[in-house]
Design a protein around this motif. Structure first.
Motif, PDB file in Angstrom:
ATOM      1  N   CYS A 162      13.710   2.741 -26.152  1.00 51.36           N
ATOM      2  CA  CYS A 162      12.372   2.947 -26.719  1.00 51.36           C
ATOM      3  C   CYS A 162      11.974   4.417 -26.715  1.00 51.36           C
ATOM      4  CB  CYS A 162      11.346   2.110 -25.958  1.00 51.36           C
ATOM      5  SG  CYS A 162      11.419   0.339 -26.325  1.00 51.36           S
ATOM      6  N   TYR A 163      12.305   5.130 -25.660  1.00 52.59           N
ATOM      7  CA  TYR A 163      11.966   6.553 -25.601  1.00 52.59           C
ATOM      8  C   TYR A 163      12.704   7.324 -26.688  1.00 52.59           C
ATOM      9  CZ  TYR A 163      11.167  11.265 -23.836  1.00 52.59           C
ATOM     10  OH  TYR A 163      10.799  12.584 -23.733  1.00 52.59           O
ATOM     11  N   THR A 164      13.949   6.962 -26.944  1.00 52.75           N
ATOM     12  CA  THR A 164      14.722   7.625 -27.998  1.00 52.75           C
ATOM     13  C   THR A 164      14.029   7.476 -29.345  1.00 52.75           C
ATOM     14  OG1 THR A 164      16.814   7.253 -26.813  1.00 52.75           O
ATOM     15  CG2 THR A 164      16.948   7.698 -29.192  1.00 52.75           C
ATOM     16  N   GLY A 165      13.578   6.259 -29.653  1.00 52.02           N
ATOM     17  CA  GLY A 165      12.867   6.029 -30.902  1.00 52.02           C
ATOM     18  C   GLY A 165      11.577   6.811 -30.984  1.00 52.02           C
ATOM     19  N   LEU A 166      10.852   6.859 -29.880  1.00 55.90           N
ATOM     20  CA  LEU A 166       9.565   7.562 -29.847  1.00 55.90           C
ATOM     21  C   LEU A 166       9.763   9.070 -29.951  1.00 55.90           C
ATOM     22  CD1 LEU A 166       6.501   7.475 -29.470  1.00 55.90           C
ATOM     23  CD2 LEU A 166       6.875   7.340 -26.995  1.00 55.90           C
ATOM     24  N   MET A 167      10.730   9.597 -29.232  1.00 59.97           N
ATOM     25  CA  MET A 167      10.984  11.037 -29.258  1.00 59.97           C
ATOM     26  C   MET A 167      11.417  11.505 -30.644  1.00 59.97           C
ATOM     27  SD  MET A 167      13.927  13.205 -27.210  1.00 59.97           S
ATOM     28  CE  MET A 167      15.217  12.460 -28.255  1.00 59.97           C
ATOM     29  N   THR A 168      12.316  10.765 -31.273  1.00 58.84           N
ATOM     30  CA  THR A 168      12.834  11.205 -32.572  1.00 58.84           C
ATOM     31  C   THR A 168      11.815  11.022 -33.687  1.00 58.84           C
ATOM     32  OG1 THR A 168      13.907   9.026 -32.834  1.00 58.84           O
ATOM     33  CG2 THR A 168      15.257  10.825 -31.976  1.00 58.84           C
ATOM     34  N   PRO A 196      14.316  12.130 -20.159  1.00 61.27           N
ATOM     35  CA  PRO A 196      14.125  12.943 -21.368  1.00 61.27           C
ATOM     36  C   PRO A 196      15.223  13.966 -21.620  1.00 61.27           C
ATOM     37  CG  PRO A 196      12.044  12.651 -20.251  1.00 61.27           C
ATOM     38  CD  PRO A 196      13.085  12.091 -19.341  1.00 61.27           C
ATOM     39  N   HIS A 197      15.668  14.683 -20.594  1.00 57.77           N
ATOM     40  CA  HIS A 197      16.670  15.724 -20.818  1.00 57.77           C
ATOM     41  C   HIS A 197      18.029  15.138 -21.190  1.00 57.77           C
ATOM     42  CE1 HIS A 197      17.574  14.586 -16.653  1.00 57.77           C
ATOM     43  NE2 HIS A 197      18.718  15.239 -16.757  1.00 57.77           N
ATOM     44  N   VAL A 198      18.343  13.983 -20.633  1.00 55.48           N
ATOM     45  CA  VAL A 198      19.611  13.327 -20.951  1.00 55.48           C
ATOM     46  C   VAL A 198      19.585  12.792 -22.384  1.00 55.48           C
ATOM     47  CG1 VAL A 198      21.108  11.361 -20.393  1.00 55.48           C
ATOM     48  CG2 VAL A 198      20.099  12.739 -18.553  1.00 55.48           C
ATOM     49  N   ILE A 199      18.451  12.255 -22.803  1.00 54.20           N
ATOM     50  CA  ILE A 199      18.315  11.701 -24.150  1.00 54.20           C
ATOM     51  C   ILE A 199      18.273  12.806 -25.201  1.00 54.20           C
ATOM     52  CG2 ILE A 199      16.774  10.374 -25.657  1.00 54.20           C
ATOM     53  CD1 ILE A 199      15.936   8.790 -23.111  1.00 54.20           C
ATOM     54  N   ALA A 200      17.603  13.902 -24.897  1.00 58.22           N
ATOM     55  CA  ALA A 200      17.454  14.986 -25.869  1.00 58.22           C
ATOM     56  C   ALA A 200      18.757  15.737 -26.111  1.00 58.22           C
ATOM     57  CB  ALA A 200      16.373  15.963 -25.406  1.00 58.22           C
ATOM     58  N   ARG A 201      19.606  15.826 -25.091  1.00 55.83           N
ATOM     59  CA  ARG A 201      20.789  16.682 -25.200  1.00 55.83           C
ATOM     60  C   ARG A 201      21.712  16.314 -26.364  1.00 55.83           C
ATOM     61  NH1 ARG A 201      23.005  16.259 -20.126  1.00 55.83           N
ATOM     62  NH2 ARG A 201      21.441  17.745 -19.410  1.00 55.83           N
ATOM     63  N   PRO A 202      22.150  15.057 -26.501  1.00 54.56           N
ATOM     64  CA  PRO A 202      23.072  14.752 -27.608  1.00 54.56           C
ATOM     65  C   PRO A 202      22.419  14.823 -28.985  1.00 54.56           C
ATOM     66  CG  PRO A 202      22.467  12.747 -26.439  1.00 54.56           C
ATOM     67  CD  PRO A 202      21.936  13.885 -25.634  1.00 54.56           C
ATOM     68  N   ILE A 203      21.108  14.696 -29.045  1.00 56.44           N
ATOM     69  CA  ILE A 203      20.419  14.685 -30.339  1.00 56.44           C
ATOM     70  C   ILE A 203      20.049  16.087 -30.792  1.00 56.44           C
ATOM     71  CG2 ILE A 203      18.383  13.843 -31.580  1.00 56.44           C
ATOM     72  CD1 ILE A 203      18.365  11.427 -29.697  1.00 56.44           C
ATOM     73  N   TYR A 204      19.532  16.914 -29.873  1.00 53.11           N
ATOM     74  CA  TYR A 204      19.001  18.214 -30.257  1.00 53.11           C
ATOM     75  C   TYR A 204      19.787  19.411 -29.728  1.00 53.11           C
ATOM     76  CZ  TYR A 204      14.944  15.409 -31.528  1.00 53.11           C
ATOM     77  OH  TYR A 204      14.109  14.460 -32.093  1.00 53.11           O
ATOM     78  N   GLN A 205      20.709  19.181 -28.811  1.00 51.97           N
ATOM     79  CA  GLN A 205      21.406  20.306 -28.190  1.00 51.97           C
ATOM     80  C   GLN A 205      22.929  20.192 -28.292  1.00 51.97           C
ATOM     81  OE1 GLN A 205      19.871  20.644 -24.147  1.00 51.97           O
ATOM     82  NE2 GLN A 205      17.833  20.060 -24.853  1.00 51.97           N
TER      83      GLN A 205
END
Length: 336
Positions: A162-168, A196-205
């Motif tokens: 759910c956080y992945t969907g909300l963040m993106t 958050p940092h684990v989820i953001a890394r593959p998508i934005y970094q």
């Protein structure tokens, strides 16, 4: 023209209806994004806690975005065209129309109960039970609420999806749809185990070298309206081939255009076999979903998409005229 979303039930009623069923197929839209896959996988995890059998299907027989492969359950995604199991209930998430569920349309037809949970404003319903909330920052925020109504433990798996969907869908909580409810939901998800940092890394970094090279071509092809408020660019199949790039490598390109100072509307065109995929982004109060609907697409006020049935050159000329860009860079000219 404003679109009035059609809702014929509540999340409470949907939760009650789902409790009495056993076999579920959960589908999303073509070219799935973080909100689509996150919503599918979160709902499946919540239903499985109650002993339900669930399958998550892809609208087309294509590879889902690799940068979302960390999502729990990602490996179990099945193309709808190849799914052969039972489908007592078909649930469409983050998708408002039958056309956008692709090959899963046959599964919807077979189901004895059909459900839609979405946040895209459309003027009709495609399911027996339909709940649409265009004020919700993401569909996954609605799934987070539904999971609680189902009595599921909103654990790390559900929270991560759910956080992945909300963040993106909020663009890392910077788009116009970022609301107080979005931050409340995000806080609950993090408290439940989403990192958050684990989820953001593959998508934005974790962009590939091919994506960076593709960005150079994106900038080379860019054209801006005389008043500086609209930007248009495109990528051809030849661009992808030259860079060794895949579709996912082009995902950041429209945001490269939108971040230019003064630009209010950005349009990115990506050539596919036999058609062109268009992505639109906006700042402030510009409604790009209205533009997308002119070409048979849709989406949100600030982020929308469409498919143009024609050549890339025709798409460039058509969208340039629509956005008031008088001298676009055309594919034939760029190839010289």
């Amino acid at each position: 023209m404003a679109v009035t979303p059609q809702t014929n039930t509540t999340l409470v009623a949907i939760a009650e209806a789902l409790r009495g069923r056993d076999h579920f197929v959960i589908g999303g839209h073509v070219s799935p994004d973080g909100d689509c896959l996150g919503s599918q996988l979160a709902l499946a995890a919540a239903l499985r806690q109650a002993g339900k059998e669930c399958a998550c299907v892809l609208a087309r027989d294509e590879e889902p975005p690799h940068d979302l492969s960390f999502l729990p359950g990602f490996g179990g995604l099945v193309p709808a065209a190849r799914y052969e199991g039972p489908c007592e209930v078909f649930i469409a998430v983050d998708v408002p129309t039958v056309e956008r569920i692709g090959d899963a349309a046959r599964l919807q037809e077979e189901a004895s109960l059909t459900v839609t949970i979405d946040h895209h404003a459309v003027s009709g319903v495609m399911s027996q039970l339909s709940y649409t909330d265009p004020d919700a920052a993401s569909t996954s925020l609605l799934i987070w609420e539904l999971a609680a109504l189902l009595g599921a433990e909103r654990d790390r798996i559900v929270a991560t999806c759910c956080y992945t969907g909300l963040m993106t869908d909020t663009g890392r909580f910077q788009y116009q749809n970022t609301s107080p409810a979005a931050f409340v939901g995000a806080a609950e998800m993090v408290a439940a185990g989403a990192e958050p940092h684990v989820i953001a890394r593959p998508i934005y970094q974790s962009r590939t070298l091919a994506s960076i090279q593709l960005e150079g071509r994106n900038v080379d092809h860019m054209a801006i309206s005389e008043d500086g408020t609209a930007a248009l660019s495109w990528l051809s199949l030849a661009d992808f081939s030259a860079c060794g790039a895949v579709k996912a490598d082009a995902e950041p390109m429209v945001d490269v255009l939108r971040c230019i100072e003064g630009v209010q509307v950005a349009c990115m065109l990506r050539e596919q076999e036999g058609e062109v995929r268009g992505s639109l982004r906006a700042k402030d109060a510009v409604d790009v979903a209205a533009i997308a609907r002119e070409f048979g697409g849709g989406g949100h006020t600030a982020a929308a998409g469409f498919t143009f049935h024609g050549t890339l050159a025709e798409a460039v000329d058509t969208l340039a005229a629509r956005l008031g860009i008088e001298h676009p860079c055309r594919p034939a000219e760029a190839a010289r």
